[in-house]
Design a protein around this motif. Structure first.
Motif, PDB file in Angstrom:
ATOM      1  N   THR A 117       3.533   7.181  -2.688  1.00 30.95           N
ATOM      2  CA  THR A 117       2.381   6.279  -2.574  1.00 30.95           C
ATOM      3  C   THR A 117       1.249   6.925  -1.788  1.00 30.95           C
ATOM      4  O   THR A 117       0.083   6.666  -2.070  1.00 30.95           O
ATOM      5  CB  THR A 117       2.772   4.938  -1.919  1.00 30.95           C
ATOM      6  OG1 THR A 117       3.404   5.179  -0.672  1.00 30.95           O
ATOM      7  CG2 THR A 117       3.690   4.148  -2.833  1.00 30.95           C
ATOM      8  N   LYS A 120      -1.571   9.056  -3.697  1.00 31.34           N
ATOM      9  CA  LYS A 120      -2.646   8.458  -4.489  1.00 31.34           C
ATOM     10  C   LYS A 120      -4.011   9.049  -4.122  1.00 31.34           C
ATOM     11  O   LYS A 120      -4.965   8.896  -4.872  1.00 31.34           O
ATOM     12  CB  LYS A 120      -2.664   6.945  -4.322  1.00 31.34           C
ATOM     13  CG  LYS A 120      -3.087   6.472  -2.952  1.00 31.34           C
ATOM     14  CD  LYS A 120      -3.028   4.979  -2.847  1.00 31.34           C
ATOM     15  CE  LYS A 120      -3.291   4.558  -1.407  1.00 31.34           C
ATOM     16  NZ  LYS A 120      -2.955   3.184  -1.201  1.00 31.34           N
ATOM     17  N   ARG A 130      -3.882  10.516 -10.969  1.00 32.55           N
ATOM     18  CA  ARG A 130      -3.461  10.413  -9.574  1.00 32.55           C
ATOM     19  C   ARG A 130      -2.019  10.898  -9.431  1.00 32.55           C
ATOM     20  O   ARG A 130      -1.166  10.601 -10.263  1.00 32.55           O
ATOM     21  CB  ARG A 130      -3.564   8.968  -9.082  1.00 32.55           C
ATOM     22  CG  ARG A 130      -4.965   8.520  -8.865  1.00 32.55           C
ATOM     23  CD  ARG A 130      -5.114   7.115  -8.380  1.00 32.55           C
ATOM     24  NE  ARG A 130      -3.883   6.439  -7.977  1.00 32.55           N
ATOM     25  CZ  ARG A 130      -3.828   5.140  -7.706  1.00 32.55           C
ATOM     26  NH1 ARG A 130      -4.904   4.388  -7.786  1.00 32.55           N
ATOM     27  NH2 ARG A 130      -2.692   4.582  -7.353  1.00 32.55           N
ATOM     28  N   ASP A 132       0.244   9.945  -7.398  1.00 28.82           N
ATOM     29  CA  ASP A 132       1.264   8.906  -7.231  1.00 28.82           C
ATOM     30  C   ASP A 132       1.794   8.460  -8.591  1.00 28.82           C
ATOM     31  O   ASP A 132       2.975   8.158  -8.735  1.00 28.82           O
ATOM     32  CB  ASP A 132       0.755   7.731  -6.400  1.00 28.82           C
ATOM     33  CG  ASP A 132      -0.455   7.027  -6.988  1.00 28.82           C
ATOM     34  OD1 ASP A 132      -1.210   7.648  -7.754  1.00 28.82           O
ATOM     35  OD2 ASP A 132      -0.657   5.845  -6.657  1.00 28.82           O
TER      36      ASP A 132
END
Length: 174
Positions: A117, A120, A130, A132
């Motif tokens: 996470t 990102k 991205r 993530d």
């Protein structure tokens, strides 16, 4: 162990869809590879996005396949000792391995989720995806492995010993 035929049918359908997704990813990766060859050697126009797409798909293919398509019998193992013992000891050995694997993946899962996470903030160089999203497959893989080994451990605890390896039936998968 008796399994409801409807559940078995749903399982077979989900397995087939997982194989379809894997095949689609492989087809896209192969097409990107062909495009890369065409652009580089025919058009004299090197492209980076095809290389990036192939690398991303390779990661997804390996982890998706390991999570949802590869069965226990298809996994590669060094099992000289495991295959030479009886079903009861094989079950104990499996449970030791499974508990270790579940424990290690479960302990690492919060850090893995946190890292994925956090990523990102970065994007891939050419496709601007991205990170993530790109690395989220690893979270899916870890959760799938944990669930798979909990299920297999439950089966072993209920008396279904892991299958004995039969070298006379070994093959290349064909």
């Amino acid at each position: 162990m008796v399994v409801d035929p409807r559940l078995r049918g749903i399982g077979r359908w989900l397995y087939a869809r997982a194989e379809n997704v894997l095949a689609a990813m492989l087809a896209v990766m192969f097409f990107a590879f062909l495009l890369q060859i065409f652009f580089r050697y025919v058009m004299n126009w090197p492209t980076g996005w095809t290389n990036e797409l192939s690398a991303i798909l390779w990661i997804w293919i390996v982890l998706w396949g390991a999570a949802f398509v590869t069965t226990e019998q298809e996994e590669m193992r060094f099992d000289l000792i495991y295959a030479s013992v009886g079903p009861r000891i094989r079950g104990v050995m499996f449970l030791i391995f499974a508990v270790s694997l579940i424990g290690l993946y479960a302990i690492s899962l919060p850090a893995v989720v946190d890292y994925v996470t956090f990523m990102k903030v970065e994007k891939s160089a050419y496709l601007k995806i991205r990170f993530d999203w790109l690395f989220s497959i690893y979270i899916v893989f870890v959760v799938a492995v944990i669930v798979r080994y909990i299920w297999l451990s439950w089966q072993v605890l209920r008396g279904s010993a892991p299958e004995e390896f039969d070298p006379t039936k070994a093959g290349s998968g064909v």
